[in-house]
Structure formats: C-alpha cells, structure tokens
Scaffold this active site. Structure first.
Site, PDB file in Angstrom:
ATOM      1  N   HIS A  27       1.267   4.440   4.828  1.00 59.56           N
ATOM      2  CA  HIS A  27       0.658   5.187   3.722  1.00 59.56           C
ATOM      3  C   HIS A  27       1.211   6.610   3.656  1.00 59.56           C
ATOM      4  CE1 HIS A  27      -3.070   2.339   4.082  1.00 59.56           C
ATOM      5  NE2 HIS A  27      -1.996   1.738   3.615  1.00 59.56           N
ATOM      6  N   SER A  49       0.806  -1.216   0.000  1.00 58.47           N
ATOM      7  CA  SER A  49       0.000   0.000   0.000  1.00 58.47           C
ATOM      8  C   SER A  49       0.842   1.271   0.000  1.00 58.47           C
ATOM      9  CB  SER A  49      -0.948   0.009   1.201  1.00 58.47           C
ATOM     10  OG  SER A  49      -1.751  -1.143   1.217  1.00 58.47           O
TER      11      SER A  49
END
Length: 319
Positions: free
Chosen positions: A201, A149
């Site tokens: 992230h 991610s």
C-alpha cells in the site's frame, strides 16, 4: 498456501455483481468495466494456467529479486486471495475508475493503470529489499502479497489530487483533510487487517505522489497525451476528457475570452453534474459544426426606434 477452489463464487462475487448492476453497466467506462470483469474471471478460475493459486503468483522480494521471477510483478496484482478481498478492491476500482477514466479518457486511463501496476510492484520489492538490508530481517524478503490494493492507493492519490479540497470522513464520522486521507487509510487498514501488505500500500501511495507532484505525469503525457480524442458515452450522457473547447484552454468556447483565474487549477473541483453539462454543451456545439458566437445584448426598449419607423415619421412631417 493451498490452491483456491475454482468456481466457488462466494458472497463477495454476488455483492460485486449487485454493485455493478446497481451502478448500471452503461454508466461504467469500458476500461474500468474490463478490469473488474477480468479480475473477477481470474478469481473464478477461468485462467488456471496462469493463476493456479495465490502461492503460484504472489510477489515477494525473494521470488522477484533473488529468483528473478519477474512475471509475478504483474500476475500478483490481478489475483485476489478470497471473494471479500475481490469485492472491496473492485468496488473501490469502480468508484476511482469511473472518475479518472471520464476525466482522462479510456486510452490514457489504461496507460495509467498499466504504469501504476508495474511501478507499484517494483516499489513493493524495492521497499522490502531496503527494509531487509536495514533491519537484517529476512521476513521482509519472504512476505508474499497478492491483490490490486497497491494500484488502488496510487489511484486514490490521483483522485484526491483532482478533487476539491475539504474534509473526508473516515468510517463516516472521523473528519480528515483530503491531503491526508490516503495516509490515514493506510494506517487504518493496517489496524483493521494486520495481514494486509503495508509496504504494498505504501508503494502505491509513493507512485501516486510521484505522478501528481513529481516527474511521472510529464513522462507519461509525453507518450500518450491525456484524452487522446477519447470519449465515453454512457447512461445517456457524454463524458470524458477532451483537448478542445472547455477542456483545452479553460476559456469560453467561441468567444476568444481568456480563461478565468485559476480555472485549470480548480477544474477538478467541478461536480459531476457540472462536468456532464459542459461536455454535453460542447458535444452539441461540435455536432452543429460551430461554437456559439457572442452576441450583443438587445437594446433597451424605447431608446433606439426602428429605422423604418423613423422614415415613416419623417415622410409624414414633410407631407
């Protein structure tokens, strides 16, 4: 964490396979396809020696910084906790990879993913180390993350940078300006999935911003130039980034005309159809061995008679 059962495909793997078939394997550039296939193979348990379980590869500040288990910086990015985690990440990679690999070329895209993977992991460890020291909270050191991610957020920043400015619709109905889309997605994912790695992230977004606005891109371009003569042909269409023709100076091939104002700035805003058309035209010209030369427009009829006709009229007059 307990070891994941190998060979258990799950719904996510079948959905991912359907997504690949629906997109068409010939329409997926090679590096993107290899990354998706490789991470799927890892999830399916084909490399148990290196990816025995999430606990054996997950990345945390404690394990990387204090225990100096540096291999987790890379291995953790390639492992996914469950089949739906794999499905959502790989579907996102298919979209971003197809766009960026066609733009920059396969070699440079592989270089980009490699650098982003390393820097995103280092950023994750660094951010958690800073937070641990700032708030005296050791939970930041023990947060153990897996998944691609963070790299996808870095690629999202690059994709958004080259896309035309405008509105993106989050969840299909929330309009968000393109320059804020990854920040909104960062918060939204954290709200929907609280156990997602916020700092992972965030590290990806920072890496992407350092690439598009900071010194990272010039450094990377100095080692492996974008394009590097790479081309991807798929689905009967030619695509990729070239350092000649349309993509070198932005001018009209073969004419010597200067590039139109801000052409380079807005090249990323071309639709895929326009990019395909231009690259196919360039390919056809190169195959023929020359670029089309500018030609003067034909003279209006009646203003400039044919020379042979003028000679016939003059001869008839003096006979």
């Amino acid at each position: 964490m307990h070891p994941r059962r190998r060979g258990n495909a799950g719904l996510g793997v079948f959905l991912l396979g359907a997504e690949v078939l629906n997109m068409g394997m010939s329409n997926i550039p090679p590096v993107t396809l290899a990354l998706v296939a490789g991470q799927t193979a890892i999830f399916m348990g084909f490399l148990p020696k290196y990816f025995y379980s999430a606990a054996s590869v997950c990345m945390s500040t404690y394990l990387v910084w204090h225990r100096q288990d540096f291999k987790r910086l890379i291995l953790s990015q390639l492992f996914h906790a469950d089949d739906m985690h794999l499905y959502f990440n790989m579907t996102s990679l298919l979209i971003k990879g197809r766009s960026l690999e066609r733009r920059f070329g396969s070699m440079y895209f592989l270089w980009m993913v490699s650098v982003f993977t390393a820097l995103t992991s280092v950023g994750y460890v660094a951010i958690n180390l800073i937070l641990e020291d700032r708030f005296h909270d050791h939970s930041y050191a023990t947060q153990c993350a897996v998944g691609f991610s963070g790299v996808l957020f870095a690629l999202k920043v690059v994709t958004t940078h080259y896309a035309p400015p405008g509105l993106h619709y989050v969840m299909g109905f929330i309009p968000v300006p393109s320059r804020w889309i990854y920040w909104v997605e960062l918060l939204l994912i954290q709200m929907v999935t609280p156990n997602a790695s916020f700092t992972g992230h965030l590290a990806g977004i920072i890496v992407g911003l350092v690439y598009v606005k900071g010194p990272l891109k010039p450094l990377m371009d100095g080692l492996i130039p974008p394009g590097s003569g790479q081309r991807y042909r798929g689905g009967g269409q030619s695509s990729g980034y070239r350092r000649t023709g349309w993509f070198s100076s932005g001018g009209t091939p073969g004419t010597g005309n200067p590039p139109p104002p801000k052409y380079q700035q807005y090249t990323g805003g071309l639709s895929e159809e326009e990019q395909y058309r231009r690259v196919m035209e360039e390919s056809r010209w190169q195959t023929q061995g020359s670029y089309p030369q500018p030609s003067a427009p034909p003279p209006p009829p009646g203003l400039y008679p044919d020379l042979d006709e003028l000679r016939e009229r003059r001869s008839a007059r003096y006979q």
